[in-house]
Design an enzyme around this catalytic site. Structure first.
Site, mmCIF file in Angstrom:
data_model
loop_
_atom_site.group_PDB
_atom_site.id
_atom_site.type_symbol
_atom_site.label_atom_id
_atom_site.label_comp_id
_atom_site.label_asym_id
_atom_site.label_seq_id
_atom_site.Cartn_x
_atom_site.Cartn_y
_atom_site.Cartn_z
ATOM 1 N N THR A 94 -21.418 52.984 30.166
ATOM 2 C CA THR A 94 -22.875 53.033 30.006
ATOM 3 C C THR A 94 -23.468 54.401 30.307
ATOM 4 O OG1 THR A 94 -22.915 50.733 30.693
ATOM 5 C CG2 THR A 94 -24.997 51.881 30.789
ATOM 6 N N SER A 133 -15.088 50.299 29.452
ATOM 7 C CA SER A 133 -13.986 50.242 30.415
ATOM 8 C C SER A 133 -13.206 48.923 30.345
ATOM 9 C CB SER A 133 -14.476 50.515 31.828
ATOM 10 O OG SER A 133 -15.085 49.392 32.369
ATOM 11 N N SER A 134 -13.679 47.944 29.606
ATOM 12 C CA SER A 134 -12.882 46.725 29.394
ATOM 13 C C SER A 134 -11.642 47.032 28.565
ATOM 14 C CB SER A 134 -13.699 45.670 28.651
ATOM 15 O OG SER A 134 -14.867 45.409 29.341
HETATM 16 N N1 ASP Z 1 -19.392 47.613 30.123
HETATM 17 C C1 ASP Z 1 -19.544 48.911 30.738
HETATM 18 C C2 ASP Z 1 -18.167 49.459 31.047
HETATM 19 O O1 ASP Z 1 -17.594 49.117 32.050
HETATM 20 C C3 ASP Z 1 -20.392 48.820 31.942
HETATM 21 C C4 ASP Z 1 -20.590 50.148 32.625
HETATM 22 O O2 ASP Z 1 -20.457 51.195 32.045
HETATM 23 O O3 ASP Z 1 -20.897 50.139 33.819
HETATM 24 O O4 ASP Z 1 -17.659 50.236 30.272
#
Ligand code: ASP
Length: 348
Positions: free
Chosen positions: A15, A60-61
């Site tokens: 994000t 990051s998933s």
């Molecule tokens: N879904 C995002 C990620 O982990 C959330 C973030 O960036 O904090 O890539």
């Protein structure tokens, strides 16, 4: 005038590097090389900032061991040219990623600070600016010409943590991380205050940096829950080529004493699978042998995960299994602090 410190910002995704397309309302990645334009405040810091960005930033998933090696290699290749490193990843798996990186770097003498944000950098109420600016300040903090921090950390919402002690605990609040078993290394308020006695220092400053890149992914997390069946446990311990299990037990490391369960575990351990006992509790430690329900686990040869987090246990398993140790060596190294990830005391 003193030479400016040099900081390398490594953007992998998440994000923090997104902006809102106000026409469509959707979040999209922006060109991270433009970061100095987006946050002009960065120019006020007394350091020179360079950026390297993944060609295709990831959520990051989608993080995996290939990306871990990629991050490690970026730092390794630039290690001598820069005084400190700030790695930006999505917060969702940041504790896993930063824990693995902490194990990959042996004899680290420079700061590697992971950060990210809950709101994109372009949002009015974003937490990205504070997280990024203070992470850079931490990475460039010096005392007597030496870096104050020389370990892998995670900075979020006014607190600097040892990365391999953290867990993401909140999907909405800016205070997204916790380190239940180790206090913050620094807190940022009017001043940036370091708890210097808590910082990790490698034993011998003259030791060469070693980057360990062999990570074994033949592992699984088995979380116990009341009512877990033999079928479920059987299918998990029966995964082909399995080398390690993080067994998430109850409380101080307790598990059912049913015969089928203990027999399955014992058989698995005898087949050269390393089983680590880690508590499901957010804080506190496994104390093997404290209750009747963990005495058997101790007898059949489970490794004591003490107060390690699940994220760090996964990281340490991948790393130690990659080192191809004997069972005895594995147990010895797992139960001992390598990067400050586990308390050395053996509670009984
Ligand atoms: N879904 C995002 C990620 O982990 C959330 C973030 O960036 O904090 O890539």
């Amino acid at each position: 005038m003193a030479k400016k410190l040099t900081i390398l910002l490594v953007y992998t995704g998440g994000t923090i590097g997104m902006i809102k397309d106000y026409k469509t309302g959707a979040l999209k990645a922006f060109d991270f090389n433009q970061i100095l334009k987006k946050i002009p405040e960065l120019k006020q810091l007394n350091c020179e900032i360079s950026t390297i960005s993944f060609d295709e930033p990831i959520d990051s998933s989608n993080m995996n061991t290939d990306y871990y090696v990629k991050i490690a290699e970026i730092i390794e290749e630039n290690y001598s040219q820069f005084d400190g490193f700030v790695v930006l990843t999505g917060s969702d798996t940041m504790s896993y990623t930063s824990s693995v990186i902490s194990f990959m770097f042996e004899n680290l003498q420079k700061p590697v600070i992971f950060t990210g944000s809950q709101l994109p950098i372009g949002e009015l109420r974003t937490d990205a600016k504070e997280n990024l600016i203070t992470s850079i300040e931490v990475a460039s903090a010096r005392e007597n010409g030496q870096p104050i921090v020389s370990e892998v950390c995670l900075y979020f919402e006014y607190k600097l943590y040892r990365a391999n002690r953290t867990t993401k605990v909140n999907a909405e609040q800016f205070e997204a991380f916790a380190s239940m078993n180790y206090p913050p290394l620094a807190e940022s308020g009017v001043h940036l205050y370091f708890n210097e006695h808590l910082l990790f220092k490698s034993e011998d400053k003259n030791q060469q940096l070693v980057v360990r890149k062999k990570l074994d992914t033949n592992i699984v997390i088995l979380k116990l829950y009341p009512g877990i069946t033999k079928k479920v446990v059987q299918s998990i311990v029966g995964i082909p080529n399995l080398k390690g299990i993080v067994l998430e037990t109850y409380g101080a490391g307790n598990a059912p004493t049913e015969k089928w369960f203990l027999e399955l575990l014992e058989k698995t351990i005898s087949k050269d699978v390393n089983v680590v006992n880690v508590t499901q509790c957010a804080g506190g430690s496994v104390i093997m042998g404290h209750y009747e329900t963990s005495i058997e686990l101790q007898k059949i040869g489970l490794v004591n995960g003490k107060d390690i987090t699940t994220e760090s246990a996964v990281a340490k398993l991948m790393y130690l299994l990659g080192e191809k140790l004997t069972k005895k060596e594995f147990k010895y190294h797992f139960e001992k602090s390598l990067r400050g990830e586990i308390s050395d005391t053996n509670k009984v």
